[in-house]
Design an enzyme around this catalytic site. Sequence first.
Site, PDB file in Angstrom:
ATOM      1  N   HIS A 253       1.806  21.118 -15.998  1.00  0.00           N
ATOM      2  CA  HIS A 253       0.543  21.629 -15.428  1.00  0.00           C
ATOM      3  C   HIS A 253       0.243  21.150 -14.005  1.00  0.00           C
ATOM      4  O   HIS A 253       0.087  21.942 -13.088  1.00  0.00           O
ATOM      5  CB  HIS A 253      -0.640  21.204 -16.307  1.00  0.00           C
TER       6      HIS A 253
HETATM    7  C1  BDR Z   1      -4.153  18.932 -18.308  1.00  0.00           C
HETATM    8  O1  BDR Z   1      -4.579  17.967 -19.261  1.00  0.00           O
HETATM    9  C2  BDR Z   1      -3.826  16.799 -19.148  1.00  0.00           C
HETATM   10  O2  BDR Z   1      -3.409  16.365 -20.394  1.00  0.00           O
HETATM   11  C3  BDR Z   1      -2.676  17.109 -18.206  1.00  0.00           C
HETATM   12  O3  BDR Z   1      -2.384  15.967 -17.413  1.00  0.00           O
HETATM   13  C4  BDR Z   1      -3.206  18.229 -17.359  1.00  0.00           C
HETATM   14  O4  BDR Z   1      -3.933  17.736 -16.254  1.00  0.00           O
HETATM   15  C5  BDR Z   1      -3.557  20.103 -19.045  1.00  0.00           C
HETATM   16  O5  BDR Z   1      -4.489  20.646 -19.926  1.00  0.00           O
END
Ligand code: BDR
Length: 324
Positions: A253
């Site tokens: 992400h």
């Molecule tokens: C987001 O949530 C976190 O767990 C990850 O680092 C990312 O920023 C994805 O939903």
Amino acid sequence: MSLLTAKSAQVAPIQLIIDTDPGADDVVALLLAMASPDELNILAITTVAGNVRLGKTSRNACLAREWGGREDIPVYAGASRPLLRAPVYAADIHGEEGVPGVAVYEPRLGLAAGGAVQYLIDMLGNAESRSITVAMLGPQTNLALALIQAPEIARGIKDVVVMGGTHFNGGNITPVAEFNVFADPEAAEVVLSSGVKLTYLPLDVTHKVLTSEARLQQLAAVGNAASARVVDILDAYVTADMARYGLPGGPVHDASMIAYLLKPELFSGRQIHMQVDSREGPTYGQTIADWHDALGQPANVMWINSADAQGFFDLLSTRLGRLA
Ligand code: BDR
Ligand code: CA
């Protein structure tokens, strides 16, 4: 091309603050950003509680900075809990230490003196008008606190780019909510209503930019310490999401969001109206993206919904090759 024309064709680097809760994909994002000094001038890294508690996200940010060979970048610790809601963590995805697959230890260099919220107030408050970009890789608590205390700092912000939210994809922490927004919906609302220019990279796009065996091999073939570390982290990190969502690979992400800053042409989306639901109940933390303009409300975010996934992995491997 004359020297003068070549010089004027150069684009000035983005003046960037990275707000983050490392976090496996946050570490990959930080390495990608640190490997790209021509495009990104990282003024500071600010940390927030999110994937794990603040002490660990701050330590992990300092470690990422060390691994990127950029101990010149200050790391400021920020909020240890959300604005209003009870804290929620994601150790089930990121491991108890917040970075799976690699050994963590006490970084050589610690945190900068002073807190992240005061840093944001001072830096954005004294900046030229619309000059600084803030990349939000975790819950938006720090920037929300800064905007509540000093609303005038919005003037110094050029862009706020958020990894967060989901609409068409469904949620990754509740059926309808994405973790970063769910972990502090009230903070997301404060930032949204501040009037700053906002871009959201939601799960709608990050769940289309997935690892594969071939892509992990592509990263491993870079053959340096940074790429080996990224492969170790991703090997351990992606399995949970793959199992949970039945995906053929795992999303990265936060690194996708840094890629958006580096190469926006790899991504597409459109200006839409978006709302954050902060009412208690099953929709708490949901982002409602009015993609087809059903509400007829003014657009308030750029909502990114597709990407060139292989282009992302090509960029990540090339840039990691610039690190040690
Ligand atoms: C987001 O949530 C976190 O767990 C990850 O680092 C990312 O920023 C994805 O939903
Ligand atoms: Ca994150």
